[in-house]
Design a protein around this motif. Structure first.
Motif, PDB file in Angstrom:
ATOM      1  N   GLU A 210       7.234   7.528  -4.886  1.00 20.10           N
ATOM      2  CA  GLU A 210       6.540   8.846  -5.725  1.00 20.10           C
ATOM      3  C   GLU A 210       5.453   8.120  -7.113  1.00 20.10           C
ATOM      4  N   LYS A 211       6.101   7.087  -8.029  1.00 19.95           N
ATOM      5  CA  LYS A 211       5.783   6.274  -8.919  1.00 19.95           C
ATOM      6  C   LYS A 211       4.397   5.347  -8.200  1.00 19.95           C
ATOM      7  N   MET A 212       5.414   4.936  -7.211  1.00 19.47           N
ATOM      8  CA  MET A 212       4.249   3.764  -6.735  1.00 19.47           C
ATOM      9  C   MET A 212       3.163   4.085  -5.696  1.00 19.47           C
ATOM     10  N   ALA A 213       3.315   5.083  -5.121  1.00 18.87           N
ATOM     11  CA  ALA A 213       2.300   5.664  -4.360  1.00 18.87           C
ATOM     12  C   ALA A 213       1.399   5.719  -5.327  1.00 18.87           C
TER      13      ALA A 213
ATOM     14  N   ILE B 266       8.644   8.627   1.854  1.00 21.64           N
ATOM     15  CA  ILE B 266       8.308   8.867   1.138  1.00 21.64           C
ATOM     16  C   ILE B 266       9.128  10.205   1.950  1.00 21.64           C
ATOM     17  N   ASP B 267       8.358  10.996   2.674  1.00 24.77           N
ATOM     18  CA  ASP B 267       8.974  12.034   3.895  1.00 24.77           C
ATOM     19  C   ASP B 267       9.881  11.185   3.445  1.00 24.77           C
TER      20      ASP B 267
ATOM     21  N   LYS C  86       0.078   2.078   0.739  1.00 27.78           N
ATOM     22  CA  LYS C  86       0.081   3.310   0.060  1.00 27.78           C
ATOM     23  C   LYS C  86       0.206   4.594   1.553  1.00 27.78           C
ATOM     24  N   LEU C  87      -0.109   4.115   2.137  1.00 27.27           N
ATOM     25  CA  LEU C  87       1.040   5.320   3.651  1.00 27.27           C
ATOM     26  C   LEU C  87       1.517   4.569   4.424  1.00 27.27           C
ATOM     27  N   ARG C  88       2.031   4.160   4.231  1.00 21.04           N
ATOM     28  CA  ARG C  88       3.893   3.460   4.465  1.00 21.04           C
ATOM     29  C   ARG C  88       4.380   3.877   3.460  1.00 21.04           C
TER      30      ARG C  88
END
Length: 170
Positions: free
Chosen positions: A28-31, A48-49, A41-43
Motif C-alpha cells: 500500500e505504501k509503495m502503490a 494488494i487485492d 502501480k497496477l500490478r
C-alpha cells in the motif's frame, strides 16, 4: 500426527498471517507513491487485492484449528526492518530499490508457503495444502512479474532521471 507438529504448524501459519499483513502495508505504501510507473502501480494494486485474499485464506486455516485470534503471534517485528526498507523509502532511486525489495519479499513468502505445504502434508491436512499451494502460485507469479519487469522499471527510471525537470523517483 504429533501434537508438537501441529503446534509448530500453527506457529508458522500465524507467522504467514502476520507476513501477509506486513506485505499489505508495504505494498500500500509503495502503490500510494508510484506516480510515473503505471504498469508497476497496477500490478502492485492487483497484488494488494491478492494479499488481502491470502489473509482471509490463512485465517481460515487458523480458524479450522480453533485457535483464538487473540493469541496470534505477530512476527511483524522480525520483518519490520525489511518492511521499512521497502515501504518507507524516500530515496532518489526509490522505485528501483522498491521493485528489488518487492521481489525479495515475494521469495520470502514463496519459501514460507513451501514450508507450510510440507507441514500441512505431514499433518495430512489436504485443505491447507490446497490453500497454501494456491497462495504460493500467486506469490510466484508476482515474483516472476517483478523480476521480468525490473529491467523496464530500471530503464524508465534512468530515462526519467536523465531528463531535466522530470521527477524519476516515483
Amino acid at each position: 500426527m504429533s501434537n508438537n507438529s501441529e503446534t509448530h504448524f500453527l506457529d508458522w501459519v500465524r507467522d504467514a498471517h502476520a507476513m501477509e499483513k506486513q506485505a499489505e502495508s508495504m505494498l500500500e505504501k509503495m502503490a500510494s507513491r508510484l506516480e510515473h510507473y503505471p504498469d508497476l502501480k497496477l500490478r502492485v494494486e492487483q497484488h494488494i487485492d491478492e494479499t488481502r485474499q491470502h489473509q482471509v485464506l490463512v485465517q481460515s486455516v487458523i480458524d479450522r484449528y480453533s485457535t483464538s485470534q487473540s493469541v496470534l503471534k505477530n512476527i511483524a517485528g522480525k520483518i519490520s526492518a525489511f518492511g521499512q526498507a521497502m515501504g518507507g523509502m524516500m530515496v532518489e532511486d526509490e522505485v528501483v530499490k522498491g521493485a528489488i525489495s518487492g521481489n525479495v519479499f515475494e521469495h520470502l513468502e514463496i519459501a514460507s508457503y513451501t514450508s507450510l505445504i510440507a507441514a500441512a502434508q505431514h499433518l495430512n491436512d489436504h485443505e491447507s495444502v490446497d490453500i497454501f499451494n494456491r497462495i504460493r502460485e500467486q506469490e510466484i507469479a508476482m515474483a516472476e512479474w517483478t523480476l521480468n519487469n525490473l529491467p523496464v522499471v530500471t530503464e524508465q527510471y534512468l530515462v526519467r532521471s536523465a531528463t531535466p525537470g522530470v521527477e524519476a523517483k516515483k
